[in-house]
Design a protein around this motif. Structure first.
Motif, PDB file in Angstrom:
ATOM      1  N   THR A  46       0.780  -1.223   0.089  1.00 61.16           N
ATOM      2  CA  THR A  46      -0.084   0.073   0.031  1.00 61.16           C
ATOM      3  C   THR A  46       0.930   1.173  -0.183  1.00 61.16           C
ATOM      4  N   ASP A  47       0.288   2.470  -0.159  1.00 65.47           N
ATOM      5  CA  ASP A  47       1.153   3.502  -0.444  1.00 65.47           C
ATOM      6  C   ASP A  47       0.985   4.195   0.846  1.00 65.47           C
TER       7      ASP A  47
ATOM      8  N   GLY B 208      -0.287   6.969   7.743  1.00 67.62           N
ATOM      9  CA  GLY B 208      -1.071   7.363   6.687  1.00 67.62           C
ATOM     10  C   GLY B 208      -0.459   8.346   5.636  1.00 67.62           C
ATOM     11  N   GLU B 209       0.714   8.374   5.679  1.00 68.89           N
ATOM     12  CA  GLU B 209       1.743   9.253   4.879  1.00 68.89           C
ATOM     13  C   GLU B 209       1.792   8.340   3.713  1.00 68.89           C
ATOM     14  N   SER B 210       1.935   9.068   2.595  1.00 67.35           N
ATOM     15  CA  SER B 210       2.315   8.417   1.291  1.00 67.35           C
ATOM     16  C   SER B 210       3.802   7.852   1.476  1.00 67.35           C
ATOM     17  N   LEU B 211       4.129   6.846   0.480  1.00 63.21           N
ATOM     18  CA  LEU B 211       5.779   6.406   0.651  1.00 63.21           C
ATOM     19  C   LEU B 211       6.537   7.488   0.424  1.00 63.21           C
TER      20      LEU B 211
ATOM     21  N   PRO C  42       4.982   2.626  -4.638  1.00 62.54           N
ATOM     22  CA  PRO C  42       4.790   1.389  -3.681  1.00 62.54           C
ATOM     23  C   PRO C  42       4.338   0.149  -4.418  1.00 62.54           C
ATOM     24  N   GLU C  43       3.864   0.129  -5.577  1.00 62.93           N
ATOM     25  CA  GLU C  43       3.335  -0.839  -6.364  1.00 62.93           C
ATOM     26  C   GLU C  43       4.758  -1.588  -7.026  1.00 62.93           C
TER      27      GLU C  43
ATOM     28  N   VAL D 240      10.164  -0.998  -0.743  1.00 59.00           N
ATOM     29  CA  VAL D 240      11.223  -0.310  -1.776  1.00 59.00           C
ATOM     30  C   VAL D 240      12.245  -1.560  -2.259  1.00 59.00           C
ATOM     31  N   THR D 241      12.205  -1.749  -3.570  1.00 58.23           N
ATOM     32  CA  THR D 241      13.192  -2.612  -4.301  1.00 58.23           C
ATOM     33  C   THR D 241      14.194  -2.186  -5.031  1.00 58.23           C
TER      34      THR D 241
END
Length: 113
Positions: free
Chosen positions: A2-3, A8-11, A40-41, A77-78
């Motif tokens: 999820t982001d 609740g913050e975005s990545l 994040p995807e 993160v990859t």
């Protein structure tokens, strides 16, 4: 994936916060950073350094540290790409928000001494 983190913050926001806390040396030395992309995807993150990072002799080490630490500290993160401008680039003017202000280049002739 999820982001949103627990806060609740975005990545992207979480990585920006992480950069400020984990890499204060960048700003202490007149550099700046911005997270250009944090997906994040796909797990892809793009960080751009600017300001005094342009042409800095240890910017490659800083970039490598950012890459490995982000992958270790964020499960989603990859793949991390850190862009570091060369000394001939415009430095922080290429960084959104220009957190360190504009990098100034003189127009003086090389024989100014």
């Amino acid at each position: 994936m999820t982001d949103d983190g627990e806060s609740g913050e975005s990545l992207k926001e979480r990585i920006e916060t992480w950069m400020t806390g984990q890499m204060p040396i960048i700003q202490m030395h007149g550099g700046n950073s911005v997270v250009q992309k944090a997906d994040p995807e796909s797990g892809e993150v793009v960080v751009e350094l600017g300001g005094a990072c342009a042409g800095c002799g240890i910017s490659d080490i800083t970039a490598d540290n950012i890459k490995s630490d982000l992958i270790m500290d964020f499960d989603e993160v990859t793949d991390v790409q850190v862009k570091v401008p060369s000394s001939g680039d415009h430095g922080s003017s290429t960084v959104e928000g220009g957190r360190g202000g504009e990098l100034q280049y003189g127009n003086e002739s090389p024989n100014h001494f």
